[in-house]
Design a protein around this motif. Structure first.
Motif, short mmCIF file in Angstrom:
data_model
loop_
_atom_site.label_atom_id
_atom_site.label_comp_id
_atom_site.label_asym_id
_atom_site.label_seq_id
_atom_site.Cartn_x
_atom_site.Cartn_y
_atom_site.Cartn_z
N LEU A 1 0.83 -1.20 0.00
CA LEU A 1 0.00 0.00 0.00
C LEU A 1 0.86 1.25 0.00
N LEU A 2 0.35 2.29 -0.66
CA LEU A 2 0.97 3.61 -0.70
C LEU A 2 0.17 4.50 0.25
N TYR B 1 4.92 -0.95 2.90
CA TYR B 1 4.59 0.46 2.83
C TYR B 1 5.51 1.12 1.80
N ILE B 2 4.94 1.60 0.69
CA ILE B 2 5.78 2.26 -0.31
C ILE B 2 5.64 3.78 -0.17
N GLY B 3 6.64 4.49 -0.66
CA GLY B 3 6.61 5.94 -0.58
C GLY B 3 6.93 6.47 0.81
N HIS C 1 2.49 -1.53 -8.08
CA HIS C 1 2.37 -0.12 -8.46
C HIS C 1 2.88 0.16 -9.87
N ASP C 2 3.66 -0.75 -10.45
CA ASP C 2 4.19 -0.54 -11.80
C ASP C 2 3.28 -1.11 -12.89
N ARG D 1 -3.02 2.23 -14.70
CA ARG D 1 -2.21 2.14 -13.48
C ARG D 1 -2.69 3.19 -12.48
N THR D 2 -2.48 2.90 -11.22
CA THR D 2 -2.76 3.90 -10.19
C THR D 2 -1.54 4.78 -10.04
#
Length: 564
Positions: free
Chosen positions: A10-11, A57-59, A352-353, A408-409
């Motif tokens: 999740l971002l 956890y990304i970002g 995410h990619d 893509r998101t």
């Protein structure tokens, strides 16, 4: 029995954002932003109850963005070297800081992230964050690093294109020139002289819009312009700096790292650094984003990575099979390519990619991804990843700003997702605002993932491919069906997936060799007990006579073979 790892990616910027404004190319003030504090004990408990073992956890790491935090001592950035208003989470501007966008109190941003780690651990989940080792933001400057550590590039000899002890690669005598396709950037104020080499190994002072122009390449001692000569003795300065960064976050309680574009960093660095981190933090895991199958075994050999992305293998073939571009029998050939290291492959159908399953560019409906998800989750003991919103059928068809309508998101824009926003329900985290189809899909994911961890045959058992035994079976369509066994001790499961748009009636031949391979002294009669669709009836089973199965479109079933 050890649980099979299921990772929920999740971002936070998107995940906890309950604002529905969604102004095209909007600022954080216009569109809002999810925070660390939005990821509460309640939502973490739901994630745990849904069967996940880890949250990626990304970002998290501080990255370049157009939002001005200079009042807090954070250097103001330059829009011309930033992708989108929010910026790329992979253009790190300070390895020792977290993204201020995610903090309620910017001055306490690190403490808020540390509390998130604590909450995640309290609920019984483990924490994965990104390590971005190959490149940094163009204007990298750490304001949070320990006092005894010098910054990247601080001691570089910028007159040299390459030096083993430089942190960056340079283009002496050349200014950086950025040409933009986005008309909202009126002028370039950022000055870079000499120009640094761009993150995707672009050795030019005029990186294109298709380059990673917002980043610069880190130098690990490889002279790319001279036959990739390696200068690893003495140890390059960048090695020490990146090892210290990994240790900094491991010391904070992070349980794993997903290492961005790990194959663009020499494997010698990983073999040197990973054992040092693991010596102090046993049990920590390292996941490599890697796309070159010829390097797979190199990157998991000699105390290197634990897990590797299986994108160009299983993901690509499952996508093609799901879309009807390839026969399902191709799955077997793909698995054979990584047969000896399948346990080390990280499987996924979204991240995410990649384009969303429910996007117009993939299957247009999340429920049509069930067959692929069953195969992805059950094929072996290796970890599986789900991207937040995938389990709700998020379409990824918004046009957010920098990221166009591409299925893509966006990771570059301040935005919120309809599915996650409605699930959030102003912090209540319930399904009251979800459609029935979304609820049903979420239930499917929850049941599948928990089943995979409840069944030792899936989380730790043997795998037996039934496709070769059924190529000549006229009652089994090997172009649209895929079948295999999973077994552990006295338990055997039959998994059948249907990639077709209509229900399939079939029989599945199970050779006697399969039972001996599973170390199972089989009896002649029993039942096939459906585990995914528990309302379905049990089916009589005899090992000398194939049972007729009905497999729903774009779906599948997991049967327990119960002998009498």
């Amino acid at each position: 029995m050890k649980k099979k790892y299921f990772i929920y990616q999740l971002l936070p910027r998107l995940f906890g954002n309950s604002s529905s404004a969604n102004v095209f190319n909007g600022t954080i003030e216009e569109n809002g932003c999810g925070k660390f504090n939005n990821i509460t004990i309640d939502i973490l408990k739901k994630i745990k109850d849904n069967g996940y073992t880890h949250v990626w956890y990304i970002g998290i790491l501080a990255h370049a963005s157009t939002t001005d935090y200079s009042v807090y001592g954070i250097p103001k950035e330059f829009p011309e070297i930033i992708k989108g208003k929010a910026g790329s989470p992979y253009a790190i501007r300070d390895y020792y800081d977290v993204d201020p966008d995610l903090a309620v109190n910017v001055q306490e941003r690190m403490a808020e992230f540390e509390q998130l780690i604590k909450r995640t651990h309290e609920i019984g989940l483990k924490v994965i964050i990104d390590n971005v080792p190959n490149h940094v933001a163009r204007n990298y400057k750490s304001v949070s690093k320990p006092l005894n550590i010098s910054d990247f590039g601080e001691n570089d000899d910028v007159t040299k294109a390459f030096s083993p002890q430089n942190n960056f690669y340079y283009l002496p005598g050349q200014h950086l020139e950025i040409v933009h396709r986005h008309g909202n950037i009126k002028e370039n104020k950022y000055v870079e002289f000499p120009a640094k080499v761009t993150g995707n190994d672009s050795f030019t002072n005029r990186p294109s819009q298709n380059d990673w122009y917002d980043t610069v390449k880190l130098n690990y001692g490889v002279d790319y312009l001279n036959n990739n000569e390696e200068w690893f003795d003495p140890i390059p300065d960048t090695w020490y700096k990146m090892k210290d960064i990994l240790m900094f976050w491991a010391d904070k309680g992070v349980d794993g790292f997903r290492c961005d574009m790990a194959e663009m960093v020499p494997v010698a660095f990983w073999r040197w650094s990973i054992p040092q981190i693991k010596a102090k933090h046993p049990g920590i895991i390292f996941i490599a984003e890697i796309y070159n199958p010829s390097m797979y075994r190199v990157f998991i050999d000699k105390n290197c990575f634990d897990f590797l992305y299986d994108k160009v293998g299983l993901y690509d073939v499952l996508r093609d099979v799901s879309c009807g571009y390839r026969p399902s029998s191709d799955i077997s050939f793909t698995l054979n390519n990584v047969g000896d290291i399948q346990k080390n492959m990280l499987n996924f159908m979204e991240n995410h990619d990649e384009q969303r399953i429910a996007s117009d560019y993939f299957l247009k409906n999340g429920t049509k991804g069930k067959a692929a998800m069953i195969v992805t989750s059950c094929i072996n003991t290796n970890p599986v990843m789900v991207y937040a919103g995938q389990e709700l059928g998020e379409k990824g068809m918004d046009e957010e700003g920098f990221s166009g309508r591409n299925g893509r998101t966006s990771i570059f824009d301040y935005w919120s997702l309809s599915t996650l926003r409605r699930w959030n329900n102003n912090g209540l985290w319930n399904d009251n605002l979800l459609t029935q189809e979304e609820k049903d899909l979420a239930t499917f994911y929850k049941n599948l993932i928990n089943l995979c961890n409840d069944e030792d045959a899936i989380s730790g058992g043997l795998f037996y491919d039934l496709m070769p035994a059924n190529y000549e079976n006229n009652e089994f369509d090997s172009t649209r069906l895929f079948a295999f066994l999973r077994g552990y001790e006295k338990d055997i499961l039959l998994v059948v997936a249907n990639f077709d748009s209509s229900e399939k009636k079939c029989t599945v031949e199970i050779p006697m060799h399969a039972f001996s391979f599973m170390h199972f002294n089989n009896k002649s009669e029993g039942l096939l007990i459906p585990l995914l669709n528990k309302s379905s009836e049990d089916i009589s089973f005899r090992n000398d006579k194939s049972s007729i199965l009905k497999i729903a479109a774009h779906s599948g079933e997991i049967y327990r073979i119960s002998f009498m």
